[in-house]
Design a protein around this motif. Structure first.
Motif: not given
Length: 231
Positions: A86-93, A140-160
């Protein structure tokens, strides 16, 4: 101070001394005074009326810029095998765990953001001293520790992006590129400032947003009239 270059002199001549520009004018001015041959970053510096030495006045947060950062962000996801697909599918390098921890120990840090599952944080502790000083330690405060890694990847790629006030009470961040339109630059700056305003600590007294400056790589700063910002 070193000798000014021809372009630096030209840039300074185009800024009216002592003037505070509206946010829209400041965005236009930064485009006008940028002479780099590469696509320079758009930077923002906001001086806050807080004392970062006091825990109840620390300002830290995340913001998703409306028009992204203009930068190709390299993301590493440190996770268990069940989340790799799921992390790879979300765009993780890069996706993995043990092999990347070993690579980091060996000096590899070719990433901009590291996202991790809470379950693997114990193993990441082995490289905390390497990642921490470089601002890469998952948090965790920056959202980079999360169970939903796919969502976190998508947000970072979009400009978070995440930010925090430094010891001098200043928040500095890159919020785009000079190749953006002035309107896009203004939108990103406004979203960043509005996010800071929402994070104002209850303990902060007096003027909170003391000054705002926009600049680009190697350009002088353009002062923004804080009263011109739509909040």
């Amino acid at each position: 101070m070193g000798k000014l270059t021809k372009n630096q002199k030209l840039a300074l001549e185009k800024i009216e001394a002592g003037k505070a520009y509206t946010l829209a004018e400041a965005a236009e001015k930064v485009k006008e005074i940028t002479y780099t041959k590469f696509d320079a970053s758009l930077d923002i510096d906001v001086r806050l009326g807080v004392d970062p030495r006091k825990a109840n006045q620390m300002v830290r947060g995340v913001v998703t810029l409306p028009h992204g950062t203009g930068k190709q962000v390299k993301v590493l996801v440190l996770c268990n095998p069940d989340a790799e697909a799921t992390a790879t599918a979300a765009g993780a390098d890069y996706v993995g765990l043990e092999e990347y921890i070993e690579k980091i120990k060996g000096g590899w840090l070719d990433v901009d953001v590291i996202i991790a599952q809470p379950a693997v944080m114990g193993k990441i502790g082995a490289v905390a001293r390497v990642l921490g000083p470089r601002g890469l330690m998952p948090n965790p405060k920056s959202g980079t520790v999360t169970v939903d890694v796919a969502k976190a990847v998508e947000e970072v790629k979009k400009g978070k992006i995440d930010f925090k006030v430094d010891k001098n009470g200043i928040v500095h961040s890159s919020i785009g590129k000079v190749s953006f339109t002035a309107e896009q630059m203004k939108d990103n700056a406004r979203e960043f400032i509005n996010t800071l305003i929402k994070l104002k600590p209850a303990a902060a007294k007096g003027t909170y947003i003391k000054s705002v400056y926009l600049s680009s790589t190697m350009s002088p700063g353009v002062k923004v009239d804080t009263k011109s910002i739509d909040v």
